[in-house]
Design a protein around this motif. Structure first.
Motif, PDB file in Angstrom:
ATOM      1  N   UNK A  89       1.250  -1.373   0.160  1.00 13.19           N
ATOM      2  CA  UNK A  89      -0.372  -0.802  -0.084  1.00 13.19           C
ATOM      3  C   UNK A  89       0.863   1.342  -0.034  1.00 13.19           C
ATOM      4  N   UNK A  90       1.679   1.306   0.302  1.00 17.78           N
ATOM      5  CA  UNK A  90       3.117   2.339   0.848  1.00 17.78           C
ATOM      6  C   UNK A  90       3.232   2.223  -0.500  1.00 17.78           C
ATOM      7  N   UNK A  91       4.265   1.585  -1.018  1.00 14.45           N
ATOM      8  CA  UNK A  91       4.359   1.641  -2.714  1.00 14.45           C
ATOM      9  C   UNK A  91       3.374   2.437  -3.419  1.00 14.45           C
ATOM     10  N   UNK A  92       2.158   1.433  -3.935  1.00 16.94           N
ATOM     11  CA  UNK A  92       0.801   2.473  -3.954  1.00 16.94           C
ATOM     12  C   UNK A  92       1.039   3.532  -3.631  1.00 16.94           C
ATOM     13  N   UNK A  93       0.706   4.384  -2.656  1.00 14.65           N
ATOM     14  CA  UNK A  93       0.652   5.430  -2.299  1.00 14.65           C
ATOM     15  C   UNK A  93       1.439   6.380  -2.761  1.00 14.65           C
ATOM     16  N   UNK A  94       3.557   6.100  -2.316  1.00 14.85           N
ATOM     17  CA  UNK A  94       4.554   6.689  -3.158  1.00 14.85           C
ATOM     18  C   UNK A  94       4.082   7.000  -4.360  1.00 14.85           C
ATOM     19  N   UNK A  95       4.143   5.733  -5.403  1.00 10.84           N
ATOM     20  CA  UNK A  95       3.964   5.949  -6.825  1.00 10.84           C
ATOM     21  C   UNK A  95       2.959   6.440  -7.412  1.00 10.84           C
ATOM     22  N   UNK A  96       2.101   6.880  -6.650  1.00 15.33           N
ATOM     23  CA  UNK A  96       1.134   8.235  -6.972  1.00 15.33           C
ATOM     24  C   UNK A  96       1.162   9.449  -6.542  1.00 15.33           C
ATOM     25  N   UNK A  97       2.215   9.548  -5.347  1.00 12.03           N
ATOM     26  CA  UNK A  97       2.704  10.951  -5.792  1.00 12.03           C
ATOM     27  C   UNK A  97       2.148  11.623  -4.300  1.00 12.03           C
ATOM     28  N   UNK A  98       1.898  10.747  -3.483  1.00 11.62           N
ATOM     29  CA  UNK A  98       1.261  11.651  -2.493  1.00 11.62           C
ATOM     30  C   UNK A  98       1.779  12.147  -1.132  1.00 11.62           C
ATOM     31  N   UNK A  99       1.357  12.611  -0.702  1.00 13.03           N
ATOM     32  CA  UNK A  99       2.212  13.348   0.577  1.00 13.03           C
ATOM     33  C   UNK A  99       1.840  12.838   1.858  1.00 13.03           C
ATOM     34  N   UNK A 100       2.896  11.832   2.495  1.00 10.62           N
ATOM     35  CA  UNK A 100       1.844  11.400   3.654  1.00 10.62           C
ATOM     36  C   UNK A 100       2.072  12.014   4.754  1.00 10.62           C
ATOM     37  N   UNK A 101       0.830  11.429   5.994  1.00 10.32           N
ATOM     38  CA  UNK A 101       0.746  12.567   6.851  1.00 10.32           C
ATOM     39  C   UNK A 101       2.256  11.977   7.529  1.00 10.32           C
ATOM     40  N   UNK A 102       2.265  12.949   8.741  1.00 10.69           N
ATOM     41  CA  UNK A 102       3.149  13.176   9.324  1.00 10.69           C
ATOM     42  C   UNK A 102       2.712  11.735  10.561  1.00 10.69           C
ATOM     43  N   UNK A 103       4.557  11.561  11.082  1.00 13.90           N
ATOM     44  CA  UNK A 103       4.355   9.626  11.899  1.00 13.90           C
ATOM     45  C   UNK A 103       3.404  10.163  13.166  1.00 13.90           C
ATOM     46  N   UNK A 104       2.367   8.907  13.963  1.00 12.06           N
ATOM     47  CA  UNK A 104       1.707   9.619  14.908  1.00 12.06           C
ATOM     48  C   UNK A 104       0.484  10.997  15.259  1.00 12.06           C
ATOM     49  N   UNK A 105       0.285  10.881  16.272  1.00 13.64           N
ATOM     50  CA  UNK A 105      -0.991  11.299  16.653  1.00 13.64           C
ATOM     51  C   UNK A 105      -0.275  13.598  16.494  1.00 13.64           C
ATOM     52  N   UNK A 106      -1.426  14.260  15.746  1.00 11.00           N
ATOM     53  CA  UNK A 106      -0.589  15.248  15.743  1.00 11.00           C
ATOM     54  C   UNK A 106      -1.680  15.905  16.979  1.00 11.00           C
ATOM     55  N   UNK A 107      -1.156  17.176  17.788  1.00 14.94           N
ATOM     56  CA  UNK A 107      -2.007  17.887  18.550  1.00 14.94           C
ATOM     57  C   UNK A 107      -2.257  18.472  17.815  1.00 14.94           C
ATOM     58  N   UNK A 108      -3.598  18.810  17.859  1.00 14.28           N
ATOM     59  CA  UNK A 108      -4.073  20.429  17.367  1.00 14.28           C
ATOM     60  C   UNK A 108      -3.479  21.169  17.938  1.00 14.28           C
ATOM     61  N   UNK A 109      -2.593  22.502  17.115  1.00 17.76           N
ATOM     62  CA  UNK A 109      -2.183  24.143  17.935  1.00 17.76           C
ATOM     63  C   UNK A 109      -3.478  24.536  19.310  1.00 17.76           C
ATOM     64  N   UNK A 110      -2.469  24.689  20.164  1.00 18.71           N
ATOM     65  CA  UNK A 110      -3.079  25.834  21.299  1.00 18.71           C
ATOM     66  C   UNK A 110      -3.487  27.570  20.525  1.00 18.71           C
ATOM     67  N   UNK A 111      -4.832  27.698  20.907  1.00 18.00           N
ATOM     68  CA  UNK A 111      -5.226  28.630  20.902  1.00 18.00           C
ATOM     69  C   UNK A 111      -3.996  30.370  20.589  1.00 18.00           C
TER      70      UNK A 111
END
Length: 88
Positions: A59-81
């Motif tokens: 699946x990674x190779x399919x996405x990479x071959x399609x030029x997808x920008x991958x999300x960062x690893x792990x949970x991303x906390x929303x920015x503080x106000x």
């Protein structure tokens, strides 16, 4: 080795279940790639793997071959106000 129970398919993304070790070629590969790229907007790579029966690497190779920008690893906390994203 015990197999994990499969999750029910995602209602918005009917991904095809593909037999193990089956090579996709031609139009079938293009169609599968488009569906996987679509699904990645809503699902994780691991969830796509579970639905399609393909490995993480496939699946990674399919996405990479399609030029997808991958999300960062792990949970991303929303920015503080009042702070730009990425600042702590």
């Amino acid at each position: 080795m015990t197999e994990r129970p499969m999750r029910p398919p995602h209602p918005e993304t009917p991904l095809p279940k593909i037999k193990r070790r089956r090579r996709l070629t031609g139009e079938e590969a293009v169609t599968f790639s488009k569906k996987v790229v679509d699904a990645y907007a809503r699902m994780s790579i691991r969830a796509i793997c579970a639905e399609t029966g393909r490995s993480y690497g496939a699946i990674y190779r399919v996405l990479h071959g399609a030029g997808v920008t991958f999300r960062p690893r792990g949970y991303q906390h929303p920015p503080a106000p009042g702070k730009p994203h990425g600042e702590k």
